[in-house]
Design a protein around this motif. Structure first.
Motif, PDB file in Angstrom:
ATOM      1  N   ARG A   1       9.540  41.540 -34.586  1.00  0.00           N
ATOM      2  CA  ARG A   1       9.796  42.563 -35.604  1.00  0.00           C
ATOM      3  C   ARG A   1      11.226  43.086 -35.476  1.00  0.00           C
ATOM      4  O   ARG A   1      11.933  43.222 -36.467  1.00  0.00           O
ATOM      5  CB  ARG A   1       8.838  43.739 -35.415  1.00  0.00           C
ATOM      6  CG  ARG A   1       7.629  43.683 -36.279  1.00  0.00           C
ATOM      7  CD  ARG A   1       6.907  45.010 -36.220  1.00  0.00           C
ATOM      8  NE  ARG A   1       5.567  44.874 -36.763  1.00  0.00           N
ATOM      9  CZ  ARG A   1       4.703  45.878 -36.855  1.00  0.00           C
ATOM     10  NH1 ARG A   1       5.036  47.073 -36.404  1.00  0.00           N
ATOM     11  NH2 ARG A   1       3.513  45.688 -37.369  1.00  0.00           N
ATOM     12  N   TYR A   2      11.623  43.373 -34.240  1.00  0.00           N
ATOM     13  CA  TYR A   2      12.988  43.874 -34.035  1.00  0.00           C
ATOM     14  C   TYR A   2      14.011  42.817 -34.430  1.00  0.00           C
ATOM     15  O   TYR A   2      15.014  43.116 -35.073  1.00  0.00           O
ATOM     16  CB  TYR A   2      13.192  44.321 -32.581  1.00  0.00           C
ATOM     17  CG  TYR A   2      12.405  45.574 -32.240  1.00  0.00           C
ATOM     18  CD1 TYR A   2      12.497  46.697 -33.057  1.00  0.00           C
ATOM     19  CD2 TYR A   2      11.579  45.635 -31.125  1.00  0.00           C
ATOM     20  CE1 TYR A   2      11.783  47.848 -32.769  1.00  0.00           C
ATOM     21  CE2 TYR A   2      10.856  46.775 -30.834  1.00  0.00           C
ATOM     22  CZ  TYR A   2      10.956  47.889 -31.659  1.00  0.00           C
ATOM     23  OH  TYR A   2      10.246  49.014 -31.386  1.00  0.00           O
TER      24      TYR A   2
ATOM     25  N   LEU B   1       5.060  39.774 -31.019  1.00  0.00           N
ATOM     26  CA  LEU B   1       5.165  40.234 -32.411  1.00  0.00           C
ATOM     27  C   LEU B   1       6.138  41.402 -32.515  1.00  0.00           C
ATOM     28  O   LEU B   1       6.944  41.473 -33.442  1.00  0.00           O
ATOM     29  CB  LEU B   1       3.784  40.666 -32.926  1.00  0.00           C
ATOM     30  CG  LEU B   1       2.787  39.552 -33.242  1.00  0.00           C
ATOM     31  CD1 LEU B   1       1.458  40.148 -33.666  1.00  0.00           C
ATOM     32  CD2 LEU B   1       3.307  38.645 -34.334  1.00  0.00           C
ATOM     33  N   LEU B   2       6.045  42.301 -31.554  1.00  0.00           N
ATOM     34  CA  LEU B   2       6.919  43.477 -31.572  1.00  0.00           C
ATOM     35  C   LEU B   2       8.386  43.058 -31.458  1.00  0.00           C
ATOM     36  O   LEU B   2       9.244  43.536 -32.197  1.00  0.00           O
ATOM     37  CB  LEU B   2       6.524  44.407 -30.422  1.00  0.00           C
ATOM     38  CG  LEU B   2       7.021  45.843 -30.510  1.00  0.00           C
ATOM     39  CD1 LEU B   2       6.520  46.517 -31.774  1.00  0.00           C
ATOM     40  CD2 LEU B   2       6.540  46.644 -29.293  1.00  0.00           C
TER      41      LEU B   2
ATOM     42  N   PHE C   1       4.982  48.646 -42.403  1.00  0.00           N
ATOM     43  CA  PHE C   1       4.578  48.589 -40.993  1.00  0.00           C
ATOM     44  C   PHE C   1       3.770  49.828 -40.622  1.00  0.00           C
ATOM     45  O   PHE C   1       2.825  49.759 -39.845  1.00  0.00           O
ATOM     46  CB  PHE C   1       5.810  48.492 -40.088  1.00  0.00           C
ATOM     47  CG  PHE C   1       6.408  47.106 -40.035  1.00  0.00           C
ATOM     48  CD1 PHE C   1       5.593  45.990 -40.046  1.00  0.00           C
ATOM     49  CD2 PHE C   1       7.778  46.920 -39.966  1.00  0.00           C
ATOM     50  CE1 PHE C   1       6.130  44.715 -39.988  1.00  0.00           C
ATOM     51  CE2 PHE C   1       8.326  45.658 -39.899  1.00  0.00           C
ATOM     52  CZ  PHE C   1       7.499  44.551 -39.914  1.00  0.00           C
TER      53      PHE C   1
END
Lengths: 312, 269
Positions: A250-251, A246-247, A198
């Motif tokens: 990701r989490y 997207l963020l 990332f």
């Protein structure tokens, strides 16, 4: 890049299948204890079924399946061809190994041993080829990256280790501490590698609209893409999930693929709460699916520069 | 031989004649038909081997996004910047209609790369590059439609034909340029023949005396995205620097006197 379900299912499921088989054969070759033939055959069947389901799914995204057999013909140049060849070569090797184990009732002869080592190597090669298919594509900097292939390999071995631990519990009735510890170590390494990935893809790099149009000393922006409906290019390459989504995903991926399996595996080790390991497996599978979805959704092909993006 | 195209961005008017002529020739050519999906529907789409994009190029402002930026690099996740600043983190600054800006039409087809990754990634051997003239082609009978070659192409030159499930790409009109039945002046790709402003030139880049080689040298022909290392053959001639066009001056003259002046000018003729 548009995430194609068949490809996500293929890479995750085949990865787990090959991972399980690598552990199964690898542990058998290293350990001195006698092999339980029945348990080996059941676990091996599960591994091979997963690998096969994945491979079959990968052919679903072919637009012209009748020519799929030709894919074995360019071993010298194409990673996709290499993957096809290795995945096919794997079957006679692992089946011969299983047959010899069955016939010798678990005794390892030199031939069995050689076939076992060979099967692990071919499985490794298959997963490496899967990673290299993506890592060799220069127009997608999020894929053309030295971490991509190691990540494919790590996720395959890590998820294989957890599935192996699950299989051992089902077949032998107890949690293998050593395999669970190995899983935890691999999970930690995978986590570090994924976070590094990332970090690498977060740095702006590569082609820009300036180099894509040849105007490197001017401000360039797209006025008109030349078509008013979607084209093959926009359908295939322009996929925008939105940065916030997207963020968040990701989490969610980090929680499902790393945090939950880590916690549950530790729980299993500390208090022998065995069923937790199955929940860990389900969570890891869902997490890896999401990881693979993000791998596609976050990849920005340079052809997007001709459809409105300013940089790759 | 290294056959390819030179495209003059100075004179291209973006009329799309090259794209339609290409589609017309190739739909009945060696790789045809080029199928369309809902051609008369609300969202018509189909396979094209040549597409024209229009850009605004402003020489007054150098695009910050074009330069190697350190801005987002210090952050762990580019997505954080994207999520907080919106798409402006990726998009450049506005152009504001400065007089130094220019509209540039950029037709793009296969660049007939020397290091064509689309050929090496192909698992079936359907994609190949001809040794004799460097043309990259797809054997329609071998393609399995895996799309990998289109992923490997940075120029968007390859499009899957949704109806036939095979990959289509520019053939440089290989079924025209060697046709002995055609008069020699017509042994050129359809896009080159159809261009009303002669912005497209076809020729051999290996021959230093050919028109394409000379134009590339004289007008500093550019390769697109050379940093990817594909060594594209086609070259783009940048627009000539003509300076700014003066804007019309605004006057407070009443309309009637303007009309009189105009009438007098007309009569004086």
């Amino acid at each position: 890049m548009k995430p194609a379900f068949s490809v996500l299912f293929f890479t995750v499921t085949s990865g787990i299948g090959y991972g399980l088989l690598m552990w199964l054969v690898g542990v058998q070759l290293i350990s001195s204890a006698a092999v339980n033939v029945n348990n080996f055959l059941i676990a091996g069947f599960v591994g091979l079924t997963l690998a096969t389901l994945g491979l079959l799914s990968s052919t679903l995204h072919l637009a012209n399946q009748k020519n799929a057999w030709r894919a074995f013909s360019r071993f010298r140049t194409s990673w996709l061809s290499r993957e096809g060849v290795f995945s096919l070569v794997y079957y006679p090797v692992i089946l011969a190994y299983a047959l010899l184990i069955y016939l010798s009732k678990g005794e390892l002869s030199l031939l069995t041993y050689t076939l076992g080592v060979l099967s692990v190597l071919v499985a490794l090669a298959t997963v490496i080829c899967t990673g290299m298919i993506y890592a060799s594509l220069k127009p997608i900097r999020q894929w053309h990256n030295p971490l991509v292939t190691p990540l494919y390999l790590l996720f395959s071995i890590t998820s294989g280790a957890l599935l192996y631990a699950c299989m051992l519990y089902v077949l032998e009735g107890q949690v293998s501490r050593s395999i669970t510890v190995m899983f935890l170590l691999l999970l930690a390494v995978s986590f570090i590698a994924k976070m590094l990935y990332f970090r690498v893809i977060g740095k702006p790099d590569g082609a820009t609209i300036g180099s894509a149009t040849g105007f490197s000393q001017a401000h360039v922006r797209l006025l008109d893409a030349g078509h008013n409906a979607d084209t093959f290019l926009t359908k295939e390459f322009v996929f925008d999930a939105g940065a916030m989504k997207l963020l968040r995903l990701r989490y969610l991926m980090i929680i499902l693929a790393f945090v939950v399996p880590l916690g549950l595996a530790i729980l299993t080790l500390a208090w022998d709460i065995a069923p937790a390991i199955f929940i860990a497996m389900l969570s890891l599978y869902a997490g890896l699916f999401l990881e693979r979805w993000l791998f596609f959704a976050e990849a920005r092909h340079v052809v997007r520069l001709y459809h409105g993006d300013q940089r790759a | 031989m290294k056959l390819g195209l030179v495209i003059d961005l100075d004179t291209c008017v973006g009329c799309h004649a090259c794209a339609t002529a290409c589609k017309q020739w190739n739909t009945s050519g060696t790789i045809g038909p080029l199928s369309d999906q809902l051609p008369y529907g609300k969202d018509p789409s189909g396979s094209w081997l040549n597409r024209i994009r229009t850009f605004e190029v402003n020489k007054a402002e150098v695009n910050q996004a074009n330069l190697p930026s350190e801005g987002c690099g210090s952050q762990v996740f580019d997505l954080h910047a994207l999520a907080t600043q919106g798409e402006s983190a990726l998009a450049g600054v506005g152009v504001n209609g400065s007089p130094a800006s220019k509209t540039v039409h950029m037709p793009m087809s296969c660049m007939q790369c020397e290091d064509a990754d689309c050929v090496t990634v192909c698992p079936t051997g359907a994609s190949y590059k001809r040794e004799e003239d460097g043309i990259v082609l797809v054997d329609q009978d071998k393609c399995m439609g895996c799309n990998l070659c289109s992923w490997a192409c940075p120029y968007g030159a390859r499009e899957l034909d949704e109806e036939q499930g095979v990959m289509k790409k520019c053939t440089l009109c290989v079924d025209r340029i060697y046709d002995q039945n055609l008069p020699e002046s017509e042994r050129k790709p359809a896009c080159v023949l159809s261009c009303p402003t002669s912005s497209r030139v076809f020729g051999d880049f290996d021959d230093p005396t050919s028109e394409v080689s000379k134009l590339t040298v004289e007008r500093a022909g550019q390769a697109l995205m050379p940093e990817l290392g594909y060594k594209p053959t086609n070259r783009y001639l940048p627009p000539r620097d003509k300076g700014e066009v003066a804007a019309m001056e605004k006057t407070n003259e009443p309309a009637l006197s303007k009309l009189k002046k105009w009438a007098n000018r007309m009569i004086a003729r």
